[in-house]
Design a protein around this motif. Structure first.
Motif, mmCIF file in Angstrom:
data_model
loop_
_atom_site.group_PDB
_atom_site.id
_atom_site.type_symbol
_atom_site.label_atom_id
_atom_site.label_comp_id
_atom_site.label_asym_id
_atom_site.label_seq_id
_atom_site.Cartn_x
_atom_site.Cartn_y
_atom_site.Cartn_z
ATOM 1 N N ARG A 25 0.854 -1.186 0.000
ATOM 2 C CA ARG A 25 0.000 0.000 0.000
ATOM 3 C C ARG A 25 0.891 1.237 0.000
ATOM 4 N NH1 ARG A 25 -2.760 -4.824 0.496
ATOM 5 N NH2 ARG A 25 -4.972 -4.472 0.899
ATOM 6 N N TYR A 26 0.394 2.320 -0.540
ATOM 7 C CA TYR A 26 1.182 3.544 -0.565
ATOM 8 C C TYR A 26 0.257 4.748 -0.463
ATOM 9 C CZ TYR A 26 -0.259 3.344 -5.460
ATOM 10 O OH TYR A 26 -1.006 3.268 -6.603
ATOM 11 N N LEU A 27 0.863 5.879 -0.165
ATOM 12 C CA LEU A 27 0.123 7.105 0.113
ATOM 13 C C LEU A 27 0.104 8.027 -1.099
ATOM 14 C CD1 LEU A 27 -1.103 9.088 2.319
ATOM 15 C CD2 LEU A 27 1.241 9.866 2.654
ATOM 16 N N GLU A 28 -1.060 8.598 -1.393
ATOM 17 C CA GLU A 28 -1.196 9.652 -2.398
ATOM 18 C C GLU A 28 -1.577 10.928 -1.657
ATOM 19 O OE1 GLU A 28 -0.566 9.725 -5.455
ATOM 20 O OE2 GLU A 28 -0.702 7.710 -6.329
ATOM 21 N N PRO A 29 -0.579 11.786 -1.305
ATOM 22 C CA PRO A 29 -0.874 12.973 -0.477
ATOM 23 C C PRO A 29 -1.956 13.880 -1.055
ATOM 24 C CG PRO A 29 1.479 12.621 -0.651
ATOM 25 C CD PRO A 29 0.838 11.668 -1.624
ATOM 26 N N ASN A 30 -2.022 14.005 -2.380
ATOM 27 C CA ASN A 30 -3.025 14.893 -2.969
ATOM 28 C C ASN A 30 -4.452 14.436 -2.671
ATOM 29 O OD1 ASN A 30 -1.051 16.507 -4.070
ATOM 30 N ND2 ASN A 30 -1.012 15.416 -6.025
ATOM 31 N N PHE A 31 -4.615 13.139 -2.408
ATOM 32 C CA PHE A 31 -5.937 12.599 -2.119
ATOM 33 C C PHE A 31 -6.570 13.310 -0.922
ATOM 34 C CE2 PHE A 31 -8.456 9.771 0.565
ATOM 35 C CZ PHE A 31 -9.432 9.330 -0.302
ATOM 36 N N PHE A 32 -5.753 13.596 0.089
ATOM 37 C CA PHE A 32 -6.281 14.163 1.325
ATOM 38 C C PHE A 32 -6.729 15.609 1.132
ATOM 39 C CE2 PHE A 32 -3.384 10.755 2.426
ATOM 40 C CZ PHE A 32 -4.196 9.977 3.228
ATOM 41 N N ASP A 33 -5.985 16.343 0.300
ATOM 42 C CA ASP A 33 -6.410 17.710 0.010
ATOM 43 C C ASP A 33 -7.698 17.722 -0.806
ATOM 44 O OD1 ASP A 33 -4.298 18.856 1.370
ATOM 45 O OD2 ASP A 33 -2.990 18.811 -0.386
ATOM 46 N N GLN A 34 -7.764 16.840 -1.782
ATOM 47 C CA GLN A 34 -8.937 16.786 -2.651
ATOM 48 C C GLN A 34 -10.190 16.379 -1.897
ATOM 49 O OE1 GLN A 34 -7.717 14.101 -5.731
ATOM 50 N NE2 GLN A 34 -6.218 15.517 -6.606
ATOM 51 N N HIS A 35 -10.029 15.511 -0.894
ATOM 52 C CA HIS A 35 -11.190 15.009 -0.150
ATOM 53 C C HIS A 35 -11.306 15.650 1.232
ATOM 54 C CE1 HIS A 35 -10.613 11.997 -3.313
ATOM 55 N NE2 HIS A 35 -11.879 11.699 -3.155
ATOM 56 N N HIS A 36 -10.520 16.711 1.461
ATOM 57 C CA HIS A 36 -10.647 17.504 2.690
ATOM 58 C C HIS A 36 -10.386 16.675 3.954
ATOM 59 C CE1 HIS A 36 -12.250 20.528 0.022
ATOM 60 N NE2 HIS A 36 -13.195 19.697 -0.371
ATOM 61 N N TYR A 37 -9.239 15.975 3.943
ATOM 62 C CA TYR A 37 -8.788 15.262 5.133
ATOM 63 C C TYR A 37 -7.419 15.792 5.569
ATOM 64 C CZ TYR A 37 -12.345 11.826 3.741
ATOM 65 O OH TYR A 37 -13.516 11.217 3.387
ATOM 66 N N PRO A 38 -7.307 17.073 5.876
ATOM 67 C CA PRO A 38 -5.985 17.641 6.200
ATOM 68 C C PRO A 38 -5.436 17.155 7.534
ATOM 69 C CG PRO A 38 -7.698 19.255 6.619
ATOM 70 C CD PRO A 38 -8.385 18.074 5.976
ATOM 71 N N ASN A 39 -6.312 16.782 8.460
ATOM 72 C CA ASN A 39 -5.833 16.389 9.782
ATOM 73 C C ASN A 39 -4.974 15.136 9.713
ATOM 74 O OD1 ASN A 39 -7.179 18.521 11.025
ATOM 75 N ND2 ASN A 39 -9.044 17.334 11.311
ATOM 76 N N LEU A 40 -5.406 14.150 8.922
ATOM 77 C CA LEU A 40 -4.646 12.908 8.819
ATOM 78 C C LEU A 40 -3.273 13.167 8.213
ATOM 79 C CD1 LEU A 40 -4.240 9.906 9.019
ATOM 80 C CD2 LEU A 40 -5.527 9.606 6.912
ATOM 81 N N LEU A 41 -3.214 13.963 7.162
ATOM 82 C CA LEU A 41 -1.926 14.269 6.547
ATOM 83 C C LEU A 41 -1.023 14.975 7.553
ATOM 84 C CD1 LEU A 41 -0.300 14.023 3.979
ATOM 85 C CD2 LEU A 41 -1.192 16.232 3.245
ATOM 86 N N GLY A 42 -1.596 15.852 8.374
ATOM 87 C CA GLY A 42 -0.809 16.529 9.396
ATOM 88 C C GLY A 42 -0.233 15.555 10.410
ATOM 89 N N ILE A 43 -1.009 14.544 10.789
ATOM 90 C CA ILE A 43 -0.538 13.518 11.728
ATOM 91 C C ILE A 43 0.666 12.795 11.149
ATOM 92 C CG2 ILE A 43 -1.124 11.314 12.812
ATOM 93 C CD1 ILE A 43 -4.014 12.372 13.038
ATOM 94 N N LEU A 44 0.571 12.425 9.878
ATOM 95 C CA LEU A 44 1.663 11.685 9.230
ATOM 96 C C LEU A 44 2.893 12.564 9.042
ATOM 97 C CD1 LEU A 44 -0.445 9.750 6.558
ATOM 98 C CD2 LEU A 44 0.363 8.928 8.784
ATOM 99 N N VAL A 45 2.681 13.846 8.769
ATOM 100 C CA VAL A 45 3.807 14.775 8.633
ATOM 101 C C VAL A 45 4.554 14.894 9.959
ATOM 102 C CG1 VAL A 45 4.429 17.198 8.299
ATOM 103 C CG2 VAL A 45 2.841 16.087 6.708
ATOM 104 N N ARG A 46 3.831 15.023 11.059
ATOM 105 C CA ARG A 46 4.472 15.156 12.375
ATOM 106 C C ARG A 46 5.278 13.920 12.747
ATOM 107 N NH1 ARG A 46 -0.504 17.668 13.626
ATOM 108 N NH2 ARG A 46 -1.319 15.757 14.576
ATOM 109 N N GLN A 47 4.847 12.769 12.238
ATOM 110 C CA GLN A 47 5.573 11.524 12.509
ATOM 111 C C GLN A 47 6.681 11.276 11.484
ATOM 112 O OE1 GLN A 47 5.224 9.531 15.111
ATOM 113 N NE2 GLN A 47 3.504 10.662 16.002
ATOM 114 N N ASN A 48 6.866 12.197 10.545
ATOM 115 C CA ASN A 48 7.888 12.061 9.508
ATOM 116 C C ASN A 48 7.695 10.777 8.702
ATOM 117 O OD1 ASN A 48 10.155 13.066 8.133
ATOM 118 N ND2 ASN A 48 11.550 11.751 9.281
ATOM 119 N N LEU A 49 6.444 10.474 8.359
ATOM 120 C CA LEU A 49 6.130 9.217 7.677
ATOM 121 C C LEU A 49 5.694 9.403 6.226
ATOM 122 C CD1 LEU A 49 4.125 7.409 10.501
ATOM 123 C CD2 LEU A 49 6.368 6.756 9.597
ATOM 124 N N VAL A 50 5.531 10.631 5.771
ATOM 125 C CA VAL A 50 4.966 10.853 4.441
ATOM 126 C C VAL A 50 5.858 10.267 3.353
ATOM 127 C CG1 VAL A 50 4.299 12.597 2.745
ATOM 128 C CG2 VAL A 50 3.626 12.856 5.133
#
Length: 218
Positions: free
Chosen positions: A53-78
């Motif tokens: 499985r892999y992450l498509e960061p643009n998906f979260f912006d398009q579907h308005h899920y910024p909080n989850l992307l922020g969580i992953l950014v803080r964990q340095n996992l993106v």
């Protein structure tokens, strides 16, 4: 991948057999001896390699899920979750057949044989390649110390994720969409398991609670 010549590990049943593998199988060339080839056929060839499985960061912006992307950014996992490339199930199974794991100077070293060559990669090298930084709360499964449990209360985590306290086997159906996606990445990529992906284990709950609260996880 760095190539390091390492001693051939001993057989699981004793001394290593140097009898060559049979020549009537298309994958024979990838094995150094018959012992490893037989182990591959019995234990690893029947297993299905789960597609990564892999992450498509643009998906979260398009579907308005910024909080989850922020969580992953803080964990340095993106960057790690974005990794997407070709993979070869047969070679994965062959590598697992001959996989050996050992500590060398406080570093975990993974080594495996492909044909007559032995390859090795240390966990520190993997961390550098994947841009992972192991410097947070250390997560251990099953025997986590009381020291690690400090400031964590399951009741608070249940309240945060809208899980009724006392639910014997909570499932992802109780979570909102962003938290459900977080659990998905946790159980499929970060701490993968072979089944029960819809079940929220106590370890899942604690890791998610710490991640949502901005605590670094090792």
């Amino acid at each position: 991948m760095p190539r390091v010549k390492r001693p051939t590990k001993k057989s699981r049943g004793g001394s290593s057999s140097m009898e060559p593998p049979p020549q009537d199988h298309p994958l024979t060339q990838w094995f150094y001896n018959k012992e490893d080839f037989d182990l591959y056929l019995s234990d690893f060839a029947p297993r299905k390699v789960v597609p990564p499985r892999y992450l498509e960061p643009n998906f979260f912006d398009q579907h308005h899920y910024p909080n989850l992307l922020g969580i992953l950014v803080r964990q340095n996992l993106v960057n790690y979750l974005k990794i997407k490339d070709s993979y070869y199930p047969n070679l994965i199974a062959i590598a697992y057949t001959t996989l050996d794991v050992e500590f060398e100077e406080d570093d975990l070293v993974f080594s495996f044989k492909i044909g007559k060559n032995t390859y090795a990669l240390a966990s520190s090298e993997l961390s550098a390649i994947w841009s992972l930084n192991y410097n947070g709360e250390k997560v251990e499964s099953g025997h986590t110390s009381e020291d690690f449990r400090r400031n964590y209360f399951k009741e608070n985590a249940c309240t945060m994720f809208n899980i009724p306290i006392g639910t014997p086997k909570p499932t992802v159906g109780l979570l909102n969409v962003e938290h459900r996606l977080l659990h998905y990445f946790l159980t499929y990529v970060l701490v993968p398991r072979s089944g029960n992906h819809g079940l929220i284990l106590d370890e899942d709950l604690e890791i998610m609670w710490r991640m949502v609260n901005g605590q670094k996880i090792n």
